[in-house]
Design a protein around this motif. Structure first.
Motif, PDB file in Angstrom:
ATOM      1  N   TYR A  36       1.038  -1.222  -0.048  1.00 55.96           N
ATOM      2  CA  TYR A  36      -0.008   0.011   0.077  1.00 55.96           C
ATOM      3  C   TYR A  36       0.782   1.295  -0.187  1.00 55.96           C
ATOM      4  O   TYR A  36       1.829   1.545   0.653  1.00 55.96           O
ATOM      5  CB  TYR A  36      -0.940  -0.014   1.407  1.00 55.96           C
ATOM      6  CG  TYR A  36      -1.884   1.315   1.066  1.00 55.96           C
ATOM      7  CD1 TYR A  36      -2.923   1.278   0.446  1.00 55.96           C
ATOM      8  CD2 TYR A  36      -1.568   2.333   2.083  1.00 55.96           C
ATOM      9  CE1 TYR A  36      -3.825   2.315   0.192  1.00 55.96           C
ATOM     10  CE2 TYR A  36      -2.241   3.558   1.908  1.00 55.96           C
ATOM     11  CZ  TYR A  36      -3.720   3.352   1.023  1.00 55.96           C
ATOM     12  OH  TYR A  36      -4.300   4.594   0.938  1.00 55.96           O
ATOM     13  N   ASP A  37       0.466   2.297  -0.928  1.00 55.41           N
ATOM     14  CA  ASP A  37       1.104   3.609  -1.072  1.00 55.41           C
ATOM     15  C   ASP A  37       0.146   4.487  -1.225  1.00 55.41           C
ATOM     16  O   ASP A  37      -0.569   4.612  -2.463  1.00 55.41           O
ATOM     17  CB  ASP A  37       2.088   3.647  -2.035  1.00 55.41           C
ATOM     18  CG  ASP A  37       2.877   5.005  -2.086  1.00 55.41           C
ATOM     19  OD1 ASP A  37       2.566   5.734  -1.406  1.00 55.41           O
ATOM     20  OD2 ASP A  37       3.858   5.067  -3.068  1.00 55.41           O
ATOM     21  N   GLU A  38      -0.032   5.308  -0.346  1.00 58.19           N
ATOM     22  CA  GLU A  38      -1.125   6.373  -0.493  1.00 58.19           C
ATOM     23  C   GLU A  38      -1.244   7.228  -1.768  1.00 58.19           C
ATOM     24  O   GLU A  38      -2.340   7.504  -2.457  1.00 58.19           O
ATOM     25  CB  GLU A  38      -1.248   7.317   0.815  1.00 58.19           C
ATOM     26  CG  GLU A  38      -2.194   8.060   0.738  1.00 58.19           C
ATOM     27  CD  GLU A  38      -2.325   9.173   1.932  1.00 58.19           C
ATOM     28  OE1 GLU A  38      -2.951  10.233   2.048  1.00 58.19           O
ATOM     29  OE2 GLU A  38      -1.502   8.691   2.717  1.00 58.19           O
ATOM     30  N   ASP A  39      -0.074   7.585  -2.106  1.00 57.23           N
ATOM     31  CA  ASP A  39       0.078   8.293  -3.365  1.00 57.23           C
ATOM     32  C   ASP A  39      -0.096   7.606  -4.606  1.00 57.23           C
ATOM     33  O   ASP A  39      -0.601   8.185  -5.649  1.00 57.23           O
ATOM     34  CB  ASP A  39       1.738   8.847  -3.294  1.00 57.23           C
ATOM     35  CG  ASP A  39       2.125   9.675  -2.349  1.00 57.23           C
ATOM     36  OD1 ASP A  39       0.823  10.433  -1.848  1.00 57.23           O
ATOM     37  OD2 ASP A  39       3.176   9.653  -1.712  1.00 57.23           O
ATOM     38  N   GLU A  40       0.157   6.311  -4.788  1.00 59.88           N
ATOM     39  CA  GLU A  40      -0.233   5.337  -5.998  1.00 59.88           C
ATOM     40  C   GLU A  40      -1.359   4.840  -5.934  1.00 59.88           C
ATOM     41  O   GLU A  40      -1.938   4.142  -7.007  1.00 59.88           O
ATOM     42  CB  GLU A  40       0.818   4.404  -6.024  1.00 59.88           C
ATOM     43  CG  GLU A  40       2.381   5.057  -6.270  1.00 59.88           C
ATOM     44  CD  GLU A  40       3.467   4.103  -6.557  1.00 59.88           C
ATOM     45  OE1 GLU A  40       2.821   2.889  -7.192  1.00 59.88           O
ATOM     46  OE2 GLU A  40       4.462   4.148  -6.217  1.00 59.88           O
ATOM     47  N   ALA A  41      -2.352   4.706  -4.800  1.00 58.57           N
ATOM     48  CA  ALA A  41      -3.398   4.098  -4.761  1.00 58.57           C
ATOM     49  C   ALA A  41      -4.762   4.639  -5.742  1.00 58.57           C
ATOM     50  O   ALA A  41      -5.291   3.886  -6.201  1.00 58.57           O
ATOM     51  CB  ALA A  41      -4.134   4.293  -3.243  1.00 58.57           C
ATOM     52  N   LYS A  42      -4.724   5.742  -5.924  1.00 56.62           N
ATOM     53  CA  LYS A  42      -5.589   6.472  -6.955  1.00 56.62           C
ATOM     54  C   LYS A  42      -5.241   5.934  -8.453  1.00 56.62           C
ATOM     55  O   LYS A  42      -6.060   5.760  -9.035  1.00 56.62           O
ATOM     56  CB  LYS A  42      -5.379   8.154  -6.804  1.00 56.62           C
ATOM     57  CG  LYS A  42      -6.421   8.647  -8.148  1.00 56.62           C
ATOM     58  CD  LYS A  42      -6.220  10.190  -7.897  1.00 56.62           C
ATOM     59  CE  LYS A  42      -7.242  10.851  -8.747  1.00 56.62           C
ATOM     60  NZ  LYS A  42      -7.121  11.982  -9.102  1.00 56.62           N
ATOM     61  N   GLU A  43      -3.948   6.071  -8.728  1.00 54.81           N
ATOM     62  CA  GLU A  43      -3.542   5.497 -10.097  1.00 54.81           C
ATOM     63  C   GLU A  43      -3.826   3.884 -10.092  1.00 54.81           C
ATOM     64  O   GLU A  43      -4.594   3.526 -11.303  1.00 54.81           O
ATOM     65  CB  GLU A  43      -2.028   5.598 -10.211  1.00 54.81           C
ATOM     66  CG  GLU A  43      -1.691   5.458 -11.640  1.00 54.81           C
ATOM     67  CD  GLU A  43      -2.407   6.432 -12.755  1.00 54.81           C
ATOM     68  OE1 GLU A  43      -2.343   5.885 -13.846  1.00 54.81           O
ATOM     69  OE2 GLU A  43      -2.225   7.351 -12.416  1.00 54.81           O
ATOM     70  N   VAL A  82     -20.431   0.192 -15.729  1.00 53.73           N
ATOM     71  CA  VAL A  82     -19.517   1.059 -14.692  1.00 53.73           C
ATOM     72  C   VAL A  82     -18.928   0.136 -13.710  1.00 53.73           C
ATOM     73  O   VAL A  82     -19.391  -0.849 -13.141  1.00 53.73           O
ATOM     74  CB  VAL A  82     -20.959   1.757 -14.152  1.00 53.73           C
ATOM     75  CG1 VAL A  82     -20.485   2.606 -12.902  1.00 53.73           C
ATOM     76  CG2 VAL A  82     -21.826   2.518 -14.993  1.00 53.73           C
ATOM     77  N   VAL A  83     -17.698   0.601 -13.482  1.00 51.89           N
ATOM     78  CA  VAL A  83     -16.811  -0.027 -12.489  1.00 51.89           C
ATOM     79  C   VAL A  83     -16.517   0.776 -11.392  1.00 51.89           C
ATOM     80  O   VAL A  83     -15.945   1.901 -11.561  1.00 51.89           O
ATOM     81  CB  VAL A  83     -15.457  -0.555 -13.141  1.00 51.89           C
ATOM     82  CG1 VAL A  83     -14.730  -1.289 -12.030  1.00 51.89           C
ATOM     83  CG2 VAL A  83     -15.779  -1.484 -14.451  1.00 51.89           C
ATOM     84  N   GLN A  84     -16.745   0.282 -10.118  1.00 51.53           N
ATOM     85  CA  GLN A  84     -16.163   1.446  -8.889  1.00 51.53           C
ATOM     86  C   GLN A  84     -15.322   0.222  -8.146  1.00 51.53           C
ATOM     87  O   GLN A  84     -15.633  -0.867  -7.833  1.00 51.53           O
ATOM     88  CB  GLN A  84     -17.376   1.445  -8.097  1.00 51.53           C
ATOM     89  CG  GLN A  84     -17.213   1.931  -6.906  1.00 51.53           C
ATOM     90  CD  GLN A  84     -18.586   2.223  -5.855  1.00 51.53           C
ATOM     91  OE1 GLN A  84     -19.476   1.626  -6.111  1.00 51.53           O
ATOM     92  NE2 GLN A  84     -18.393   2.259  -4.536  1.00 51.53           N
ATOM     93  N   ALA A  85     -14.090   0.764  -7.673  1.00 49.56           N
ATOM     94  CA  ALA A  85     -12.944   0.148  -7.172  1.00 49.56           C
ATOM     95  C   ALA A  85     -12.587   1.134  -5.872  1.00 49.56           C
ATOM     96  O   ALA A  85     -12.404   2.337  -5.969  1.00 49.56           O
ATOM     97  CB  ALA A  85     -11.643   0.091  -8.078  1.00 49.56           C
ATOM     98  N   THR A  86     -12.400   0.346  -4.821  1.00 54.95           N
ATOM     99  CA  THR A  86     -12.134   1.066  -3.571  1.00 54.95           C
ATOM    100  C   THR A  86     -10.761   0.498  -3.080  1.00 54.95           C
ATOM    101  O   THR A  86     -10.873  -0.784  -2.945  1.00 54.95           O
ATOM    102  CB  THR A  86     -13.127   1.013  -2.561  1.00 54.95           C
ATOM    103  OG1 THR A  86     -14.259   1.551  -3.102  1.00 54.95           O
ATOM    104  CG2 THR A  86     -12.961   2.156  -1.214  1.00 54.95           C
ATOM    105  N   ILE A  87      -9.680   1.140  -2.777  1.00 55.30           N
ATOM    106  CA  ILE A  87      -8.451   0.703  -2.440  1.00 55.30           C
ATOM    107  C   ILE A  87      -8.294   1.146  -0.786  1.00 55.30           C
ATOM    108  O   ILE A  87      -8.436   2.608  -0.855  1.00 55.30           O
ATOM    109  CB  ILE A  87      -7.434   0.796  -3.329  1.00 55.30           C
ATOM    110  CG1 ILE A  87      -7.879   0.150  -4.494  1.00 55.30           C
ATOM    111  CG2 ILE A  87      -5.961   0.367  -2.641  1.00 55.30           C
ATOM    112  CD1 ILE A  87      -6.638   0.108  -5.661  1.00 55.30           C
ATOM    113  N   GLY A  88      -7.655   0.390  -0.131  1.00 54.23           N
ATOM    114  CA  GLY A  88      -7.392   0.948   1.342  1.00 54.23           C
ATOM    115  C   GLY A  88      -6.274   0.086   1.988  1.00 54.23           C
ATOM    116  O   GLY A  88      -6.057  -0.867   1.530  1.00 54.23           O
ATOM    117  N   GLU A  89      -5.842   0.834   2.968  1.00 56.15           N
ATOM    118  CA  GLU A  89      -4.468   0.313   3.734  1.00 56.15           C
ATOM    119  C   GLU A  89      -5.262  -0.580   4.615  1.00 56.15           C
ATOM    120  O   GLU A  89      -6.162  -0.648   5.131  1.00 56.15           O
ATOM    121  CB  GLU A  89      -3.868   1.361   4.382  1.00 56.15           C
ATOM    122  CG  GLU A  89      -2.391   0.827   5.156  1.00 56.15           C
ATOM    123  CD  GLU A  89      -1.669   1.934   5.603  1.00 56.15           C
ATOM    124  OE1 GLU A  89      -0.279   1.532   6.114  1.00 56.15           O
ATOM    125  OE2 GLU A  89      -2.045   3.134   5.767  1.00 56.15           O
TER     126      GLU A  89
END
Length: 132
Positions: free
Chosen positions: A51-58, A82-89
């Motif tokens: 996990y990297d907060e700066d790269e998570a959006k990309e 329609v695709v929805q993705a959520t990424i978290g630490e």
């Protein structure tokens, strides 16, 4: 030759309404096939990442675009994908991802899957909405 002369020689295609209100059985959005695609993309895109907060959006944008492209390759006609993705630490927290929408239960559907490794989690929801 003038501008007006060129325009007169062009053929204009006119598309009439089809009045197709429901897909055929072999043209429906299949959640099992879409879920398999989403799981494969998640493993390819996030498998070895930390996990990297700066790269998570990309990463989220890449996951969405790749899933959308591969689902479109299934050639499901007249469906908006329609695709929805959520990424978290991944820490000691609980997360619940939900979605609400108004749709036709006879034609519209969705598929969801999740991914988890040592440092991150990701939840993907893929919606297939039939366009009349």
């Amino acid at each position: 030759m003038e501008e007006g002369d060129r325009q007169r020689g062009q053929i204009i295609e006119v598309h009439m309404p089809t009045y197709i209100m429901h897909p055929e059985e072999d043209e429906k959005f299949l959640p099992a096939a879409v879920k398999a695609i989403a799981e494969q993309v998640l493993q390819e895109e996030l498998g070895g990442k930390e996990y990297d907060e700066d790269e998570a959006k990309e990463w989220s944008l890449n996951v969405c675009e790749n899933i959308k492209t591969r689902v479109k390759d299934l050639n499901i006609p007249r469906y908006k994908i329609v695709v929805q993705a959520t990424i978290g630490e991944l820490r000691d927290q609980g997360v619940r991802v939900a979605s609400r929408s108004l749709w036709d239960t006879a034609t519209d559907n969705y598929a969801s899957c999740s991914f988890r490794n040592q440092t991150l989690w990701c939840v993907v929801i893929v919606f297939g909405v039939y366009t009349e």
